[in-house]
Design a protein around this motif. Structure first.
Motif, PDB file in Angstrom:
ATOM      1  N   GLY A 175       0.796  -1.220   0.000  1.00 17.42           N
ATOM      2  CA  GLY A 175       0.000   0.000   0.000  1.00 17.42           C
ATOM      3  C   GLY A 175       0.830   1.273   0.000  1.00 17.42           C
ATOM      4  O   GLY A 175       0.317   2.358  -0.269  1.00 17.42           O
ATOM      5  N   SER A 180      -3.624   3.466  -3.614  1.00 13.31           N
ATOM      6  CA  SER A 180      -4.523   2.951  -2.578  1.00 13.31           C
ATOM      7  C   SER A 180      -5.961   2.990  -3.071  1.00 13.31           C
ATOM      8  O   SER A 180      -6.473   4.055  -3.425  1.00 13.31           O
ATOM      9  CB  SER A 180      -4.389   3.791  -1.302  1.00 13.31           C
ATOM     10  OG  SER A 180      -3.087   3.694  -0.787  1.00 13.31           O
ATOM     11  N   ALA A 429       0.995   6.722   3.184  1.00  8.64           N
ATOM     12  CA  ALA A 429       1.006   5.555   2.288  1.00  8.64           C
ATOM     13  C   ALA A 429       1.400   6.040   0.895  1.00  8.64           C
ATOM     14  O   ALA A 429       2.411   6.703   0.738  1.00  8.64           O
ATOM     15  CB  ALA A 429      -0.339   4.848   2.310  1.00  8.64           C
TER      16      ALA A 429
END
Length: 787
Positions: A175, A180, A429
């Motif tokens: 991720g 994402s 992320a």
């Protein structure tokens, strides 16, 4: 139970009384409530495999083969169900419709089981029902002693710990490098399940006939340890791999599938060997097979639960992703040696090979340079990493971009050095979570100022999603403010504020501000009935991000509206360029369905700000001028490229009637139909700027009092400029940078150079954009991940 739970959760999410009760309860009680809701359907799921094993088992020597067939088919069905739900059912049927489809499949399975029961009742055809009647009751093939068998069952719980611990690590680490989305999760989970199927099939077809179960299990564990380190090496180069795969395949989604297969399939296949093997090795009596499989399944799953919690809540926050991988590999290697020690008949050559493999794991652990994984995630040749935090909720990095860093890395025009820029970014992320780049500051300051200047005095404000704190900091510049509530789900993002104090007016030091670490929707649902705010502002991650749709849905806006003061205003940020035209109109429809007056403003590029209220829009020009004259607010606006009142007013695009017309033919985003998360099903045409501006309406009717001819002229000129800049945005998002530069030169010649035009023409197009040499989709602002 599946359908009932789906309906119940929908009802609970809409119940303010339930939310209040939950909010006031201890954390343990919330966990207990979650367990009570989830246990009925999951208990039934967990019982299925042991029952089916009991039915088909006919002899202990062939138990592993029979069980493997069931296990493989069941897991293959899970992979198919995961893919079908993620790629078709939920976007097409919604959550409730998908639950009903699953329920129908359950009923078909139930009906089939009843038919099989009556067709195959014991005593009618000489066959048995798996309890030992009419079937072979033989001795176990592995010939393990009771102590060995009990030890192996305990070991199996540890393999469950390792399996799910690895799964959490793989999902979390991938991720950081891939886009994402719910599609990413669907692809990763489907690949993991497919690997389990392959591993079970390999055991049944090739390994089980060898009758060397302990040796095979020891080998599987040491191979899993080595594979874990290999996946760490692949993930450490995840940014480079994703870059080349996306360029070569031309599709981020296809690149994601290839990465998922490359990283997960082999280690997941090794994991898949374990369950059928331990079932075969530990079975003692055919009549007890269902019970034994049930116990094994339970212990392995309990180990998996511990692995999930241990990695996510303890190991990664404590020692980081890299050393968690190493620790799991060392534990796997030690487990392999221990299992081999249970086998007195293991061949010397096999023992030596296992020890060598375990030694390689240990050597790799010692040779791995500290910080390698985090550097690969955060470092960029065009910026300086100020901080990286691997927290419970994910990994964030704070990166500073500057003219100096860019010009050291590649050729750039002289004026990039002469007029240096510097901005910072929070990356969460794989997403750019927030930034202090000029276009971000424009929409962030607009989010709060538009709400504060178009209604009653803003005494109480709520800002959901902290980011860099610029939106929240803007609230403190309005002297009538008495209280500011800041809500963010990620404590690490709030604690990164120390890197943004020069941009957000040191908002967290303001005595009027209080921070709440919570999900924004849960916070509002749990807020007392009397809790009211004059302004509620939301700047969540982009709508496509997984789970974020709950801050963009019709039900959410209905909830937020209940907590607005009379005449209160809600503002919401939506990056129009990141969704299709249909999704953008659906997102807007969710607001239009809940507020009588919704207007659209576009302060920067295609970064939209929606201003929603049940009170009509009214602009008091004198009040705006007085606000702009206050030194702190004036300086803040100018730093954001909003040089005067007309700059901010000219960002107005659609009034309430225009919004209703724009959204008339689409359905809203709802909790049950979260279309924006499943954007592949609604791709269609991209954001249609021309269609939007064709509906554009004048702001003049909403100006209160006398409007001078000079104001009218300035507003019309700035409005014309804003429309032309929308076309420039289209060129830059298509990577047609030379055409964009020519268009901006013409606009500067016509309108004069402002802070905003200078930034667009010189900072972005000359200094921040990488020109030819990179594949399509990879040229763009230096701080932004690829679209």
């Amino acid at each position: 139970f599946g359908v009932a739970l789906t309906e119940l959760l929908s009802a609970l999410s809409a119940s303010e009384g339930v939310a209040l009760a939950i909010a006031g309860s201890p954390g343990g009680l919330r966990i207990l409530l979650s367990a009570l809701l989830l246990l009925p359907p999951t208990v039934a799921m967990g019982a299925t495999l042991p029952i089916l094993t009991r039915w088909v088992a006919r002899s202990l020597p062939d138990l592993g083969r029979h069980f493997t067939g069931l296990y493989a088919l069941n897991t293959l069905g899970a992979a198919a169900g995961c893919s079908l739900a993620g790629f078709w059912a939920i976007p097409s049927l919604g959550l409730t419709g998908t639950a009903w489809v699953a329920a129908v499949v359950n009923f078909v399975a139930a009906a089939s089981a009843f038919v099989l029961h009556f067709l195959g009742r014991p005593g009618e055809d000489g066959d048995g029902d798996g309890d030992g009647d009419g079937v072979e009751e033989s001795t176990p093939t592995a010939m393990l002693g009771d102590r060995q068998r009990r030890t192996l069952i305990g070991v199996f719980a540890l393999t469950g710990f390792l399996s799910i611990a690895y799964e959490v690590l793989w999902f979390r680490s991938l991720g950081l490098f891939v886009h994402s989305s719910v599609y990413a999760f669907t692809a990763l989970l489907s690949t993991f399940l497919l690997g389990l199927v392959i591993g079970a099939a390999v055991y049944a077809l090739w390994l089980q006939p060898k009758r060397r179960d302990l040796s095979i299990l020891a080998t599987a564990q040491v191979l899993q340890a080595l594979a874990g380190l290999v996946t760490l090496a692949l993930l450490t180069n995840g940014k480079t791999i994703d870059f080349f795969l996306t360029g070569a395949l031309g599709s981020p989604l296809l690149a994601l599938w290839v990465q998922a297969l490359a990283i997960l399939l082999v280690p997941a296949s090794i994991i898949g060997v374990g369950f059928p093997l331990v079932v075969q090795a530990t079975a003692t009596h055919l009549s007890q097979v269902g019970r034994q499989v049930g116990w094994l399944y339970s212990l392995n799953t309990l180990g998996g639960i511990a692995g999930s919690l241990g990695v996510g809540f303890v190991l990664v926050p404590l020692i980081g992703t890299q050393w968690t991988f190493v620790l799991l590999a060392l534990l796997g290697a030690a487990l392999a040696l221990f299992i081999q020690g249970l086998d007195a008949e293991v061949a010397p050559r096999q023992r030596r090979l296992t020890r060598v493999a375990a030694g390689l794991v240990l050597l790799a652990a010692f040779l791995l340079p500290p910080g390698t994984f985090l550097r690969s995630y955060a470092e960029t040749r065009l910026g300086e990493v100020l901080d990286v935090v691997e927290g419970r909720d994910g990994t964030i990095a704070v990166i500073e971009y500057s003219a100096d860093a860019v010009c050291r890395s590649r050729p750039c025009p002289d004026h990039c050095r002469e007029h240096p820029y510097r901005h910072r970014q929070v990356r969460y992320a794989s997403m750019s979570y927030a930034s202090t780049i000029l276009y971000s500051r424009r929409y962030m300051t607009s989010l709060l100022n538009l709400a504060a200047l178009t209604g009653p005095p803003t005494r109480q404000a709520l800002v959901v999603c902290f980011g860099t704190g610029i939106t929240a900091g803007t609230a403190t510049l309005h002297p009538e403010l008495e209280g500011l509530t800041i809500v963010d789900v990620n404590r690490d993002v709030v604690e990164a504020d120390r890197f943004f104090e020069d941009f957000n007016h040191r908002v967290l030091s303001d005595p009027r501000a209080r921070v709440v670490i919570d999900d924004g929707r849960h916070f509002l649902a749990a807020a007392p009935e009397e809790a009211r705010w004059d302004v509620i502002s939301f700047e969540p991650p982009p709508p496509e991000a997984p789970g974020i749709v709950n801050l963009y849905s019709s039900e959410f806006y209905r909830l937020a509206k209940r907590h607005l003061s009379p005449g209160g205003r809600l503002t919401q940020w939506v990056p129009l360029q990141e969704q299709s035209d249909e999704i953008n109109r659906r997102l807007a429809r969710s607001l239009v369905d809940n507020f009588e007056y919704v207007t659209l403003w576009i302060p920067a590029r295609d970064e939209a700000v929606y201003l929603a209220s049940d009170a009509p829009l009214e602009i008091d020009l004198e009040r705006w001028r007085e606000a702009f004259a206050r030194p702190e607010l004036k300086a803040s606006l100018r730093e954001a490229g909003l040089d005067d009142v007309h700059d901010l007013l000219s960002t107005f695009v659609l009034d309430a009637e225009g919004m209703r017309e724009w959204t008339r033919e689409v359905e809203p985003i709802t909790d049950d139909h979260p279309a924006v998360e499943y954007y592949l099903s609604f791709e269609g045409r991209p954001h249609d700027r021309d269609a939007l501006w064709a509906l554009s309406t004048s702001l003049l009717p909403y100006l209160k009092g006398e409007v001078s001819p000079e104001d009218r002229t300035l507003l019309e000129r700035r409005r014309s400029l804003a429309r032309e800049l929308s076309r420039v945005s289209a060129l830059t998002f298509d990577w047609r940078y030379d055409e964009a530069a020519e268009a901006l030169d013409a606009l500067i010649a016509e309108h004069g150079e402002s802070t905003w035009l200078h930034h667009l023409r010189h900072d972005q197009l000359d200094c921040m954009v990488e020109r030819p040499g990179l594949p399509p989709g990879r040229q763009g602002p230096i701080e932004a991940p690829a679209p």
